[in-house]
Each structure stands twice: as structure tokens, then as C-alpha cells.
Design a protein around this motif. Sequence first.
Motif, mmCIF file in Angstrom:
data_model
loop_
_atom_site.group_PDB
_atom_site.id
_atom_site.type_symbol
_atom_site.label_atom_id
_atom_site.label_comp_id
_atom_site.label_asym_id
_atom_site.label_seq_id
_atom_site.Cartn_x
_atom_site.Cartn_y
_atom_site.Cartn_z
ATOM 1 N N ASN A 84 6.043 11.428 -0.704
ATOM 2 C CA ASN A 84 6.151 10.120 -0.051
ATOM 3 C C ASN A 84 5.230 9.976 1.161
ATOM 4 N N LEU A 105 0.591 9.881 -4.350
ATOM 5 C CA LEU A 105 0.559 11.022 -3.444
ATOM 6 C C LEU A 105 1.905 11.732 -3.446
ATOM 7 N N VAL A 134 1.480 6.727 5.843
ATOM 8 C CA VAL A 134 0.279 5.892 5.867
ATOM 9 C C VAL A 134 0.630 4.475 6.326
ATOM 10 N N MET A 135 1.737 3.932 5.817
ATOM 11 C CA MET A 135 2.166 2.597 6.232
ATOM 12 C C MET A 135 2.458 2.551 7.730
ATOM 13 N N LEU A 181 0.714 4.108 -2.854
ATOM 14 C CA LEU A 181 0.360 5.492 -2.503
ATOM 15 C C LEU A 181 1.486 6.462 -2.822
ATOM 16 N N ASN A 182 2.736 6.023 -2.686
ATOM 17 C CA ASN A 182 3.855 6.909 -3.027
ATOM 18 C C ASN A 182 3.913 7.203 -4.520
ATOM 19 N N THR A 235 0.833 -1.204 0.000
ATOM 20 C CA THR A 235 0.000 0.000 0.000
ATOM 21 C C THR A 235 0.863 1.247 0.000
ATOM 22 N N CYS A 236 1.946 1.216 0.774
ATOM 23 C CA CYS A 236 2.897 2.335 0.809
ATOM 24 C C CYS A 236 3.466 2.604 -0.582
ATOM 25 N N VAL A 287 -7.022 1.650 5.237
ATOM 26 C CA VAL A 287 -6.270 2.637 4.449
ATOM 27 C C VAL A 287 -6.832 4.032 4.666
ATOM 28 N N GLY A 289 2.816 8.114 1.397
ATOM 29 C CA GLY A 289 2.461 6.712 1.578
ATOM 30 C C GLY A 289 3.243 6.038 2.688
ATOM 31 N N THR A 290 4.479 6.498 2.931
ATOM 32 C CA THR A 290 5.287 5.913 4.003
ATOM 33 C C THR A 290 4.654 6.173 5.359
ATOM 34 N N TYR A 321 -4.715 6.963 6.248
ATOM 35 C CA TYR A 321 -4.465 8.182 5.481
ATOM 36 C C TYR A 321 -4.827 9.414 6.306
#
Length: 368
Positions: free
Chosen positions: A113, A110, A118-119, A106-107, A102-103, A332, A115-116, A336
Amino acid sequence: MTDVAVAGGHEPPTGHPVKRIVLILAWLVAGAAFANLVGWDIRGWCEQLWDTITGISREYVVAGVILMTIKTTATAYAWYSILRYAYPGEVRFRLVLASYATCVALNNLLPANLGTIVMFVMLTTVIASATFAGMIGGFVIQKIFFTVAACFVYLYLFLSVSGSFDISFSWIHENPWATAALVVGAGVGIAVLVRTFYARVRRWWSQARGGGQILAHPRAYFGRVFLPEFVAWTAGLCITAVFLAAYDIPVTFHTVMGVTGSNSISNTVSLTPGGAGVNQAFNVAALKDVADSHTATAYSASQQLISTAWSILVAVVLLVWVFGWAGGRSLVEESYEGAKAKVAEQKAAREAAKAAEEAAKTGAAGNV
């Protein structure tokens, strides 16, 4: 050390698989309709993706996505090993794999970065004892190999590709005094923050150290973190080589290193999703001696497009497999929102440090 069930409410789904598949399809149709309403041209994006895939030999596409999967899986395993030593008995590989996939997805979508982060929020949700500071500590450990590898690639890039430094750090080159002031100001701000929140910082430091427990076991670190990350990094080099070959661009040590460095820097310094734009500019500069700008741009855009599409597909499949559609979507979304809250919290902390610094300067001036 054995895996046990993870505390928390995000367990693999139960129920008839056909019912879940129908539900997933319904959500996909609804999502596509919503995206069309807000102006995201999914049809155009899919047509562009299809044109890219059909524009090169399918063997290259298949090889590329296999290598992307290896890269994601190997990096996720390194993360799993770090977290397994930090939080023994609480971590499952598939949970980490789904979160990291997922990271990656998303990176690619979005900026900066995000997404990191978010992870990090996802993992602190599904691992009972995990803390955000512990995730940062684990992140530092996870980046050791990649930092060393990146330094080697950057050095090669800056020494061998003329103009690469100006493309990536043009603002620094054009504003040296402002850059120096920014560095000094950041240092002062960090010092003020540490002094103001000393007790909290000590607690965060303790939690962060907990996330890096695997370093106390050198054999485990090199066998379960360093080696998988080397495999992931090598897979990344092979991905670049595969797509270069797909566009008849010579595959040499120089071209692969140049493109790898340009992609890495563009993702680091760019605020656009996946480094779009900056990525293409770098790739054109890195390949100017072996390919014209049109071919280099087509290569760069195609690799980024296929990487983005595959990362999204892998993330969706893993989230549905591990958490179910509703559970994965909810996790997620919550993560987020939590990531945005963390970013806002960090921004507020920087503003508080700046205000404290200005107040200290005013007080000092009043005492003179």
C-alpha cells in the motif's frame, strides 16, 4: 466555507488541447517502448485484459467500472471533507480526487500500500499548510467507518469460512512465541522512540490532531465522511456481486461477505501489489462451497485485472485534467520519491530505537 485556489505550483494546465493530446500520446508511446525494454510485457497484459473483458458480458464490465468510479469518488469526497476542515480555504475537490485516484492505482501496482504514502506526499505538496502528520491524523479519521465495517466482515469471515484465519495469519498461528516477542518488542521500541523524540512527538501529535478537526463537528462528520464512505463500501459490495454474477457464481450475502473479507485481508497482510496471489487463495477458500477452484480463481483474477486497468485509466485522466501531463507526471514522480524517503526514514527510526534499547540493556547489565 468556499474553495479557493490552492497555493503551490501545480495548477491546471493552459494551452491548446490538441497539443496536449499529442504530447500525451507521445509520452504513452515512449513509456510503452521503455516498458518493453525492461521486460514488462504490456502487450501480453493488454491481451489478457482484452480476453477477460470479452470473456464476460459487457453489461457486467460496464456496471463494474461505474461502481468502481462511484467508490473512488465517494471515498475521495470523504477525504476532501476531512481536509477541508483541517485546512480551510486551501482544498479543492478535484485535487483530492486526482490524488486519491492515483493512490488507488498505485496500490494496485506497488506492494505494501505504498500508494497511500504517495497520496500523502502529493497532498502536502498541493495544500500549503498541510503536514505529513496532519495527513496521518486525517487518515485515522478516514478509517473509522472502514475499520468498523471491516471488523464486522472479518468476524463473519473467520466464523463462517473454515481455514480463512490460517490463510491470512498462518505465520502467527505457527509461531505464537515469536509473534508475542514481536508485539512486545514493537511496544518497547515505540516507547523508546516517544521518550527519545518527545518534543518532536508532541509537535507531530499537534499536527495530527489538526488533521482530524472534522470530528469536532459531528453533523459534518456523519454527513460528509461517514455517509460517503458507506456509499463507497456499498459500491464495493456491489462490485463483488457484479463480477460473481459474471462468472455464474451464486450472489448471496455469504459469498459477497466472504469475498469482501478475503480481499480486504489480502490487501492488508500481503506485500505483493494489490494482494496478488494471496487474494486468489482467499477467494478460492471463501467460494469453495459454491464454485470450483478454477472458476473462483478466474473470477478473482478477472476482477483484480479490470479493477487495476480501470484505476490506472481513471488516475491518468484525472492527473492530466487537473495538473496537465507534465505537471501530473512530475507530481507523482516527486511524491513517489518522497514516499520512499518517508519509508526509509521510518525504518531508520525503528533501527535507532532498537539500538537505543540494546544500549540500555547493556548499560543495565554493566551496573549489576
